[in-house]
Design an enzyme around this catalytic site. Sequence first.
Site, PDB file in Angstrom:
ATOM      1  CG  ASP A  44      -2.118   0.919   1.045  1.00  9.74           C
ATOM      2  OD1 ASP A  44      -2.673   0.990  -0.071  1.00  9.74           O
ATOM      3  OD2 ASP A  44      -2.508   1.581   2.026  1.00  9.74           O
ATOM      4  CB  CYS A 135      -8.728   3.311  -4.616  1.00 11.68           C
ATOM      5  SG  CYS A 135      -7.563   3.574  -3.266  1.00 11.68           S
ATOM      6  CE1 TYR A 139      -7.696   0.869   1.501  1.00  9.42           C
ATOM      7  CE2 TYR A 139      -8.854   0.083  -0.453  1.00  9.42           C
ATOM      8  CZ  TYR A 139      -7.747   0.055   0.377  1.00  9.42           C
ATOM      9  OH  TYR A 139      -6.693  -0.785   0.081  1.00  9.42           O
ATOM     10  CE1 TYR A 166      -8.498   4.618   3.931  1.00  8.75           C
ATOM     11  CE2 TYR A 166      -7.974   2.743   5.318  1.00  8.75           C
ATOM     12  CZ  TYR A 166      -7.607   3.651   4.353  1.00  8.75           C
ATOM     13  OH  TYR A 166      -6.353   3.607   3.808  1.00  8.75           O
ATOM     14  CD  GLU A 208      -8.611  -0.902  -4.811  1.00 14.28           C
ATOM     15  OE1 GLU A 208      -8.074  -1.746  -4.076  1.00 14.28           O
ATOM     16  OE2 GLU A 208      -8.465   0.317  -4.661  1.00 14.28           O
TER      17      GLU A 208
END
Length: 220
Positions: A44, A135, A139, A166, A208
């Site tokens: 990441d 993304c 998330y 998040y 993803e």
Amino acid sequence: MPSFQSLINFCQDDWKHYTQHEFVQQLGKGILGKSCFQHYLKQDYLFLIQFARAWGLAVYKSHDIFEIRQALASLKAIVEIELDLHVEYCKKWGISEKELNRLQEAKANIAYTRYMLDAGQQGNLLDLHIALAPCMIGYGRIACWIETQPWYQSENNPYQCWLDMYTSDEFQVAVQKEIEWINQHLFHVEPQRFEQLAIIFRNATRLEADFWQMGLDKNI
């Protein structure tokens, strides 16, 4: 009229596979293997570098000062804040900055980030935002989904800080702003153009999901 939800509807099975992947379910239960999470964190970090390049491309693809400022703000947030925070978070998981700077990029990481950049280079600003959407928006949706599940374990969950990031108000506001931007730019899109964008979204969503699987399998 097409909207962000229309993109999800176009690839419901792929979206579900990504947002409810075994990786995030294990993370939400607090049972994800430490080495799997560490592998994910390392990759990441490399992803964030490419993500910054994508927002740099967004600056170039912008056509007015409002869009330039918006893209520049995202670029600066990654380069000046998020990358440093990620380095510090990695240290808590036993991953040094020196190790991060020596990493080999996993195939799944290369596939996703280069697809994202290619979509933006060949298309316009909307194409790029659509490639980035799984993304950023994903998330935010995933973290909130986890916290609504009966199997979610918040107490003594080693990954709670990741979830908190998040589900934070700041991140959720950013997610909503991105959805509104996409909805605004999809409003007058013709069916043929929407299908082109939906294919980009579907491909990015699949990539993803591959990123999660890479974390589980610890693949390079």
